[in-house]
Structures are given as structure tokens and as C-alpha cells.
Design a protein around this motif. Structure first.
Motif, PDB file in Angstrom:
ATOM      1  N   LEU A  12      42.304  36.261  46.659  1.00 10.51           N
ATOM      2  CA  LEU A  12      42.469  36.779  48.011  1.00 10.51           C
ATOM      3  C   LEU A  12      43.188  38.116  47.926  1.00 10.51           C
ATOM      4  O   LEU A  12      44.163  38.245  47.173  1.00 10.51           O
ATOM      5  CB  LEU A  12      43.295  35.820  48.859  1.00 10.51           C
ATOM      6  N   VAL A  13      42.705  39.103  48.680  1.00  9.97           N
ATOM      7  CA  VAL A  13      43.304  40.432  48.665  1.00  9.97           C
ATOM      8  C   VAL A  13      43.576  40.879  50.096  1.00  9.97           C
ATOM      9  O   VAL A  13      42.871  40.497  51.025  1.00  9.97           O
ATOM     10  CB  VAL A  13      42.407  41.467  47.954  1.00  9.97           C
ATOM     11  N   TYR A  14      44.618  41.676  50.251  1.00 11.19           N
ATOM     12  CA  TYR A  14      44.949  42.300  51.525  1.00 11.19           C
ATOM     13  C   TYR A  14      44.500  43.749  51.435  1.00 11.19           C
ATOM     14  O   TYR A  14      44.898  44.465  50.515  1.00 11.19           O
ATOM     15  CB  TYR A  14      46.449  42.202  51.793  1.00 11.19           C
ATOM     16  N   ILE A  15      43.671  44.173  52.358  1.00 12.58           N
ATOM     17  CA  ILE A  15      43.131  45.534  52.336  1.00 12.58           C
ATOM     18  C   ILE A  15      44.100  46.440  53.085  1.00 12.58           C
ATOM     19  O   ILE A  15      44.387  46.213  54.263  1.00 12.58           O
ATOM     20  CB  ILE A  15      41.730  45.581  52.976  1.00 12.58           C
ATOM     21  N   ASP A  16      44.620  47.467  52.406  1.00 17.81           N
ATOM     22  CA  ASP A  16      45.613  48.326  53.045  1.00 17.81           C
ATOM     23  C   ASP A  16      45.117  49.746  53.315  1.00 17.81           C
ATOM     24  O   ASP A  16      45.872  50.566  53.829  1.00 17.81           O
ATOM     25  CB  ASP A  16      46.904  48.358  52.239  1.00 17.81           C
ATOM     26  N   GLN A  17      43.860  50.043  52.997  1.00 17.76           N
ATOM     27  CA  GLN A  17      43.279  51.346  53.306  1.00 17.76           C
ATOM     28  C   GLN A  17      41.805  51.171  53.599  1.00 17.76           C
ATOM     29  O   GLN A  17      41.175  50.244  53.117  1.00 17.76           O
ATOM     30  CB  GLN A  17      43.424  52.308  52.127  1.00 17.76           C
ATOM     31  N   GLY A  18      41.273  52.070  54.389  1.00 17.83           N
ATOM     32  CA  GLY A  18      39.838  52.072  54.618  1.00 17.83           C
ATOM     33  C   GLY A  18      39.416  51.436  55.923  1.00 17.83           C
ATOM     34  O   GLY A  18      40.215  51.211  56.832  1.00 17.83           O
ATOM     35  N   LYS A  19      38.152  51.118  56.000  1.00 12.26           N
ATOM     36  CA  LYS A  19      37.527  50.615  57.213  1.00 12.26           C
ATOM     37  C   LYS A  19      38.108  49.273  57.665  1.00 12.26           C
ATOM     38  O   LYS A  19      38.255  49.024  58.855  1.00 12.26           O
ATOM     39  CB  LYS A  19      36.022  50.485  56.963  1.00 12.26           C
ATOM     40  N   ILE A  55      43.436  47.903  47.760  1.00 11.04           N
ATOM     41  CA  ILE A  55      43.720  46.495  48.036  1.00 11.04           C
ATOM     42  C   ILE A  55      45.031  46.092  47.378  1.00 11.04           C
ATOM     43  O   ILE A  55      45.493  46.735  46.437  1.00 11.04           O
ATOM     44  CB  ILE A  55      42.583  45.569  47.538  1.00 11.04           C
ATOM     45  N   VAL A  56      45.622  45.033  47.907  1.00  8.04           N
ATOM     46  CA  VAL A  56      46.819  44.455  47.321  1.00  8.04           C
ATOM     47  C   VAL A  56      46.499  42.996  47.003  1.00  8.04           C
ATOM     48  O   VAL A  56      46.014  42.259  47.867  1.00  8.04           O
ATOM     49  CB  VAL A  56      48.015  44.528  48.295  1.00  8.04           C
ATOM     50  N   LEU A  57      46.756  42.590  45.775  1.00  3.05           N
ATOM     51  CA  LEU A  57      46.440  41.235  45.346  1.00  3.05           C
ATOM     52  C   LEU A  57      47.457  40.250  45.898  1.00  3.05           C
ATOM     53  O   LEU A  57      48.664  40.502  45.879  1.00  3.05           O
ATOM     54  CB  LEU A  57      46.432  41.153  43.818  1.00  3.05           C
ATOM     55  N   THR A  58      46.997  39.123  46.412  1.00  2.55           N
ATOM     56  CA  THR A  58      47.891  38.053  46.854  1.00  2.55           C
ATOM     57  C   THR A  58      47.961  37.005  45.753  1.00  2.55           C
ATOM     58  O   THR A  58      47.218  37.057  44.774  1.00  2.55           O
ATOM     59  CB  THR A  58      47.385  37.394  48.146  1.00  2.55           C
ATOM     60  N   LYS A  59      48.834  36.031  45.918  1.00  2.00           N
ATOM     61  CA  LYS A  59      48.954  34.987  44.897  1.00  2.00           C
ATOM     62  C   LYS A  59      47.938  33.870  45.095  1.00  2.00           C
ATOM     63  O   LYS A  59      47.824  32.984  44.256  1.00  2.00           O
ATOM     64  CB  LYS A  59      50.362  34.412  44.887  1.00  2.00           C
TER      65      LYS A  59
END
Length: 124
Positions: A12-19, A55-59
Motif C-alpha cells: 500500500l502506498v500513499y500518493i503525495d504528488q500528481g493527479k 509515493i510514500v510506502l506504508t507498512k
């Protein structure tokens, strides 16, 4: 200290830039060391290519195979409860609070200001 979060299929990733900024998605394929393919069938993120820097990786991870379909991903998310685990984590609750603060009206911001002032006076 060793790394525990790797770019892998099912992460699971948190998207921190873009669309799709501010949304959560799942990595379903890896193109190269800079690009991954993401999909978020439950969050409104369409299947697309995303730079790893955005993206930022979650645990949290989901047990899917490489090149899984949207139906397989959504079924795995429901079965394993990964989205619920993320939204109830500290990070997920912090993001929800930030979204709530952005949606406040002028009057609600004024009420928050007064409550903060009252709290400060009581602590003083």
C-alpha cells in the motif's frame, strides 16, 4: 537499522504528488527502479504508472500476484482489511484530520480558534 518497507507488489502506498495526490493505492507491478504501476479500486485511483519519488510506502501489504486485476486487488483489500488498518493507524487518522481541517468553513475555523484560546487560558 534496517529497512522494513520495500517497493514490492502488494504494498500500500500513499500518493503525495500528481493527479491522485492524497490517495492510497496498491503497487501491482514494477516496471524498473523508478517506475511502478499502481491501482486503487476502492479509493478512485485508476490503473496508472507512477514515479517512486511521488509515493510514500506504508507498512501495510496485500497478498496479490504480479499484474493482478482491479477485481483481485479490491477482493484482497477487503479480505485482509488493509485499507481499514491504514485508516485506523496514526498516519491515516492524521491524514483524515488534515482533510477535515481543509474542509472547515470560516465560522468553524473561528470556533476552533476560540476553543484553542479557552484551552490555553485554562492551562495557564
Amino acid at each position: 537499522m534496517t529497512f522494513t518497507r520495500f517497493v514490492e507488489v502488494g504494498r500500500l502506498v500513499y500518493i503525495d504528488q500528481g493527479k491522485f495526490c492524497g490517495k492510497v493505492a496498491v503497487i501491482y507491478d514494477i516496471i524498473d527502479r523508478n517506475l511502478v504501476m499502481i491501482d486503487g479500486p476502492t479509493t478512485g485511483v485508476s490503473r496508472s504508472v507512477c514515479n517512486v519519488k511521488h509515493i510514500v510506502l506504508t507498512k501495510h501489504t496485500v497478498g496479490i500476484e504480479r499484474a493482478a486485476t482491479s477485481k483481485q486487488i479490491s477482493a484482497a483489500l477487503k479480505e485482509e482489511g488493509a485499507m481499514e488498518a491504514f485508516t485506523t493507524s496514526k498516519w491515516g487518522m492524521k491524514i483524515a484530520g488534515q482533510i477535515r481541517r481543509k474542509q472547515l468553513t470560516d465560522f468553524e475555523r473561528f470556533q476552533v480558534k476560540l476553543l484553542k484560546q479557552r484551552r490555553a487560558q485554562l492551562l495557564k
